[in-house]
Design a protein around this motif. Structure first.
Motif, PDB file in Angstrom:
ATOM      1  N   THR A   1     -39.662  10.988 -49.626  1.00  0.00           N
ATOM      2  CA  THR A   1     -38.380  11.142 -50.419  1.00  0.00           C
ATOM      3  C   THR A   1     -37.692   9.710 -50.467  1.00  0.00           C
ATOM      4  N   GLY A   2     -37.151   9.395 -51.465  1.00  0.00           N
ATOM      5  CA  GLY A   2     -36.661   8.075 -51.760  1.00  0.00           C
ATOM      6  C   GLY A   2     -37.770   7.092 -52.051  1.00  0.00           C
ATOM      7  N   SER A   3     -38.824   7.248 -51.999  1.00  0.00           N
ATOM      8  CA  SER A   3     -40.040   6.480 -52.480  1.00  0.00           C
ATOM      9  C   SER A   3     -40.609   6.922 -53.635  1.00  0.00           C
ATOM     10  N   ALA A   4     -40.901   8.147 -53.652  1.00  0.00           N
ATOM     11  CA  ALA A   4     -41.640   8.675 -54.732  1.00  0.00           C
ATOM     12  C   ALA A   4     -40.599   9.538 -55.639  1.00  0.00           C
ATOM     13  N   PRO A   5     -41.123   9.371 -57.020  1.00  0.00           N
ATOM     14  CA  PRO A   5     -40.057   9.920 -57.879  1.00  0.00           C
ATOM     15  C   PRO A   5     -40.262  11.414 -58.190  1.00  0.00           C
ATOM     16  N   TRP A   6     -39.812  12.152 -56.873  1.00  0.00           N
ATOM     17  CA  TRP A   6     -39.738  13.797 -56.835  1.00  0.00           C
ATOM     18  C   TRP A   6     -38.843  14.036 -58.318  1.00  0.00           C
ATOM     19  N   THR A   7     -39.133  15.259 -58.864  1.00  0.00           N
ATOM     20  CA  THR A   7     -38.258  15.742 -60.038  1.00  0.00           C
ATOM     21  C   THR A   7     -38.201  17.239 -59.710  1.00  0.00           C
ATOM     22  N   LEU A   8     -36.973  18.028 -60.197  1.00  0.00           N
ATOM     23  CA  LEU A   8     -36.719  19.506 -60.392  1.00  0.00           C
ATOM     24  C   LEU A   8     -37.450  19.968 -61.715  1.00  0.00           C
ATOM     25  N   ALA A   9     -38.197  20.656 -61.459  1.00  0.00           N
ATOM     26  CA  ALA A   9     -38.805  21.440 -62.745  1.00  0.00           C
ATOM     27  C   ALA A   9     -37.970  21.993 -63.533  1.00  0.00           C
ATOM     28  N   LYS A  10     -36.871  22.604 -63.176  1.00  0.00           N
ATOM     29  CA  LYS A  10     -35.871  23.449 -63.815  1.00  0.00           C
ATOM     30  C   LYS A  10     -34.692  23.159 -62.990  1.00  0.00           C
ATOM     31  N   ALA A  11     -33.392  23.274 -64.047  1.00  0.00           N
ATOM     32  CA  ALA A  11     -32.231  23.299 -63.508  1.00  0.00           C
ATOM     33  C   ALA A  11     -32.129  24.275 -62.312  1.00  0.00           C
ATOM     34  N   CYS A  12     -31.055  23.548 -61.434  1.00  0.00           N
ATOM     35  CA  CYS A  12     -30.700  24.589 -60.233  1.00  0.00           C
ATOM     36  C   CYS A  12     -29.225  24.819 -60.496  1.00  0.00           C
ATOM     37  N   GLY A  13     -28.930  26.076 -60.836  1.00  0.00           N
ATOM     38  CA  GLY A  13     -27.523  26.125 -61.157  1.00  0.00           C
ATOM     39  C   GLY A  13     -26.793  25.245 -62.273  1.00  0.00           C
ATOM     40  N   THR A  14     -25.538  25.040 -62.319  1.00  0.00           N
ATOM     41  CA  THR A  14     -25.087  24.293 -63.587  1.00  0.00           C
ATOM     42  C   THR A  14     -24.805  22.736 -62.931  1.00  0.00           C
ATOM     43  N   ARG A  15     -25.019  22.464 -61.676  1.00  0.00           N
ATOM     44  CA  ARG A  15     -24.653  21.275 -61.156  1.00  0.00           C
ATOM     45  C   ARG A  15     -25.752  20.473 -61.210  1.00  0.00           C
ATOM     46  N   PHE A  16     -27.090  20.869 -60.993  1.00  0.00           N
ATOM     47  CA  PHE A  16     -28.292  19.880 -60.849  1.00  0.00           C
ATOM     48  C   PHE A  16     -29.232  20.408 -61.967  1.00  0.00           C
ATOM     49  N   PRO A  17     -29.126  19.719 -62.922  1.00  0.00           N
ATOM     50  CA  PRO A  17     -30.261  19.905 -64.180  1.00  0.00           C
ATOM     51  C   PRO A  17     -31.493  19.166 -63.781  1.00  0.00           C
ATOM     52  N   ALA A  18     -32.411  19.831 -64.852  1.00  0.00           N
ATOM     53  CA  ALA A  18     -33.976  19.212 -64.481  1.00  0.00           C
ATOM     54  C   ALA A  18     -33.930  18.090 -64.740  1.00  0.00           C
ATOM     55  N   GLY A  19     -34.885  17.335 -63.855  1.00  0.00           N
ATOM     56  CA  GLY A  19     -35.048  15.946 -63.774  1.00  0.00           C
ATOM     57  C   GLY A  19     -35.414  15.230 -62.358  1.00  0.00           C
ATOM     58  N   ALA A  20     -34.899  13.961 -62.273  1.00  0.00           N
ATOM     59  CA  ALA A  20     -34.843  13.622 -61.110  1.00  0.00           C
ATOM     60  C   ALA A  20     -34.346  14.500 -60.022  1.00  0.00           C
ATOM     61  N   ALA A  21     -34.887  14.600 -58.959  1.00  0.00           N
ATOM     62  CA  ALA A  21     -34.374  15.436 -57.831  1.00  0.00           C
ATOM     63  C   ALA A  21     -33.252  14.631 -57.132  1.00  0.00           C
TER      64      ALA A  21
END
Length: 119
Positions: free
Chosen positions: A16-36
């Protein structure tokens, strides 16, 4: 991509912090899909040195989360995969090229690695 060669093997840094982890889908309304999003460890959690947790320790919604990481492997036939982890609650599953991987035994958020490794 962050890679280093060690003992004749190429090692890719997936931390974490080195590799580009992403959220596959949104988590609630505050965390959209994209960069984790990343967060510092809660006081009760394992404290990574130089890295952070994925998610948000104060406002993460309940439920399952799907995190993804894309990286290239030069010689897939000879490749081996091992990723020690720490997780809040439990790691349900992991896949590599749509194939299931063994996630080991989840021992909670105070422990890192050991039996908690994706292989």
């Amino acid at each position: 991509q962050h890679a280093r060669k060690r003992s004749g093997q190429l090692t890719v840094d997936l931390t974490t912090g080195s590799a580009p982890w992403t959220l596959a889908k949104a988590c609630g309304t505050r965390f959209p899909a994209g960069a984790a999003p990343t967060t510092t460890a809660h006081t009760a959690w394992f404290k990574p040195q130089g890295f952070s947790w994925l998610g948000n320790s104060a406002a993460w919604p309940p439920g399952d989360v799907i995190l993804e990481l894309l990286f290239d492997v030069a010689d897939p036939e000879a490749a081996q995969f091992e990723l020690p982890y720490a997780v809040d609650n439990a790691l349900k599953s992991a896949t590599l090229n749509d194939r299931p991987l063994d996630v080991g035994l989840s021992k909670g958020f105070k422990t890192f690695g050991g039996e908690m490794a994706i292989r």
